[in-house]
Design an enzyme around this catalytic site. Structure first.
Site, PDB file in Angstrom:
ATOM      1  N   GLY A  20      28.567  37.023  26.781  1.00 22.92           N
ATOM      2  CA  GLY A  20      28.463  38.159  25.875  1.00 22.92           C
ATOM      3  C   GLY A  20      29.820  38.527  25.310  1.00 22.92           C
ATOM      4  O   GLY A  20      30.825  37.889  25.614  1.00 22.92           O
ATOM      5  N   GLY A  21      29.845  39.544  24.457  1.00 21.55           N
ATOM      6  CA  GLY A  21      31.100  40.075  23.949  1.00 21.55           C
ATOM      7  C   GLY A  21      31.993  39.046  23.300  1.00 21.55           C
ATOM      8  O   GLY A  21      31.529  38.182  22.549  1.00 21.55           O
ATOM      9  N   ASP A  69      30.716  31.648  39.195  1.00 23.50           N
ATOM     10  CA  ASP A  69      31.239  32.943  39.610  1.00 23.50           C
ATOM     11  C   ASP A  69      32.749  32.797  39.773  1.00 23.50           C
ATOM     12  O   ASP A  69      33.230  32.172  40.718  1.00 23.50           O
ATOM     13  CB  ASP A  69      30.597  33.384  40.926  1.00 23.50           C
ATOM     14  CG  ASP A  69      31.056  34.774  41.360  1.00 23.50           C
ATOM     15  OD1 ASP A  69      32.096  35.253  40.844  1.00 23.50           O
ATOM     16  OD2 ASP A  69      30.388  35.382  42.215  1.00 23.50           O
ATOM     17  N   ASN A  96      38.797  34.127  29.071  1.00 23.59           N
ATOM     18  CA  ASN A  96      38.319  35.356  28.454  1.00 23.59           C
ATOM     19  C   ASN A  96      37.711  36.334  29.459  1.00 23.59           C
ATOM     20  O   ASN A  96      37.780  37.538  29.265  1.00 23.59           O
ATOM     21  CB  ASN A  96      37.285  35.010  27.374  1.00 23.59           C
ATOM     22  CG  ASN A  96      36.416  36.197  27.011  1.00 23.59           C
ATOM     23  OD1 ASN A  96      36.851  37.105  26.298  1.00 23.59           O
ATOM     24  ND2 ASN A  96      35.194  36.232  27.521  1.00 23.59           N
ATOM     25  N   TYR A 165      43.321  48.260  36.238  1.00 21.35           N
ATOM     26  CA  TYR A 165      42.971  47.244  35.233  1.00 21.35           C
ATOM     27  C   TYR A 165      44.196  46.912  34.383  1.00 21.35           C
ATOM     28  O   TYR A 165      44.513  45.746  34.128  1.00 21.35           O
ATOM     29  CB  TYR A 165      41.837  47.778  34.343  1.00 21.35           C
ATOM     30  CG  TYR A 165      41.588  46.957  33.095  1.00 21.35           C
ATOM     31  CD1 TYR A 165      40.896  45.750  33.161  1.00 21.35           C
ATOM     32  CD2 TYR A 165      42.058  47.382  31.847  1.00 21.35           C
ATOM     33  CE1 TYR A 165      40.675  44.984  32.006  1.00 21.35           C
ATOM     34  CE2 TYR A 165      41.844  46.627  30.704  1.00 21.35           C
ATOM     35  CZ  TYR A 165      41.159  45.435  30.790  1.00 21.35           C
ATOM     36  OH  TYR A 165      40.946  44.681  29.655  1.00 21.35           O
ATOM     37  N   VAL A 200      37.359  46.907  21.550  1.00 22.93           N
ATOM     38  CA  VAL A 200      36.386  45.997  20.957  1.00 22.93           C
ATOM     39  C   VAL A 200      35.003  46.445  21.408  1.00 22.93           C
ATOM     40  O   VAL A 200      34.787  46.728  22.586  1.00 22.93           O
ATOM     41  CB  VAL A 200      36.608  44.538  21.414  1.00 22.93           C
ATOM     42  CG1 VAL A 200      35.683  43.589  20.656  1.00 22.93           C
ATOM     43  CG2 VAL A 200      38.060  44.128  21.234  1.00 22.93           C
ATOM     44  N   GLU A 201      34.078  46.500  20.466  1.00 25.40           N
ATOM     45  CA  GLU A 201      32.724  46.960  20.795  1.00 25.40           C
ATOM     46  C   GLU A 201      31.945  45.872  21.533  1.00 25.40           C
ATOM     47  O   GLU A 201      31.421  44.937  20.926  1.00 25.40           O
ATOM     48  CB  GLU A 201      31.991  47.349  19.512  1.00 25.40           C
ATOM     49  CG  GLU A 201      30.889  48.350  19.750  1.00 25.40           C
ATOM     50  CD  GLU A 201      30.308  48.898  18.451  1.00 25.40           C
ATOM     51  OE1 GLU A 201      29.114  49.222  18.463  1.00 25.40           O
ATOM     52  OE2 GLU A 201      31.046  48.977  17.450  1.00 25.40           O
TER      53      GLU A 201
END
Length: 259
Positions: A20-21, A69, A96, A165, A200-201
């Protein structure tokens, strides 16, 4: 001459967090340009759906979904060995995958800190090492390693939920530059690049605030955010540059973002 993706046709790119993303957008953009992409994530069904979309759109490349994973080194190593067996090896590695847990420095859970270290720092380092070894054993001298980092690798925002983070992304800033230096010492023309987006959405905030979807949605509502495709375009630009050009770092923010 105009930047060109031509030399990458038919070659293999590994994209982590491709379900995703940003990861999904990057995988799609590469398949569109004729690359073979191994997209990995824990949720492989999303990548299978994307692979089918790419195929029915008639893109010249292929997307190979791989369940992995990234918090387990054994998983990463067996993925690289599967890539070696089935597709020779990795020419482009796009690190990513990343996550944030809402664990402040004064009150956070160690387990959340470890999750972030495992995926945001250690998995990136393991994938980088394995990708480099894959390139070296096949005498690939023009490979590329791209770390998708964050503007949080440059400044600490006054938001306690993302302080740890941010520390993991500061680590990526140092690791990417260290990598660039080691690649020089190794006398290769393999390049290293860091791409640091602001807001970023994506589903990112929904995982960060997983018990507060309203707060998550608000993250993206106050300004016009970047789209995953905007970041994918930056990846394509970086890969399109001629071999003597190395883009070290791209900072990319929404025009309306203040900090």
């Amino acid at each position: 001459s105009t930047p060109s993706m031509e030399r990458w046709r038919g070659r293999l790119a590994l994209v982590t967090g491709a379900s995703g993303g940003i990861g999904a957008a990057v995988a799609r953009a590469l398949v569109q340009r004729g690359l073979k992409v191994v997209g990995c994530a824990r949720t492989v069904s999303n990548i299978e759906k994307l692979a089918a979309e790419c195929q029915s759109a008639g893109y010249p490349g292929t997307l190979v979904p791989y369940k992995c994973d990234l918090s387990h080194e054994e998983d990463i190593l067996s993925m690289f060995s599967a890539v070696r067996t089935q597709h020779k090896g990795v020419d482009i590695c796009i690190n990513n995958a990343g996550l944030a847990r809402p664990e402040p420095l004064l009150s956070g859970h160690t387990s959340g800190w470890k999750d972030m270290l495992n995926v945001n720092v250690l998995a990136v380092s393991i994938c980088t090492r394995e990708a480099y070894q894959s390139m070296r054993e096949r005498s690939v001298d023009d490979g590329h390693i791209i770390n998708i980092s964050s503007m949080s690798g440059y400044r600490v925002v006054a938001q306690s939920d993302v302080h740890f983070y941010s520390a993991t992304k500061f680590a990526i800033t140092a690791l990417t530059e260290g990598l660039r230096q080691e690649l020089r010492e190794a006398n290769t023309h393999i390049r290293a690049t860091c791409i640091c987006p602001g807001l970023v959405e994506t589903g990112f905030a929904f995982k960060l605030h997983d018990n507060d979807p309203v707060k998550a949605a608000e993250t993206y509502e106050h300004i016009q955010c970047l789209k995953p495709e905007d970041v994918a375009e930056a990846v394509i630009f970086v890969l399109s540059t001629p071999p003597h050009v190395q883009i070290g770092d791209i900072q990319i923010m929404p025009t309306e973002q203040v900090t």
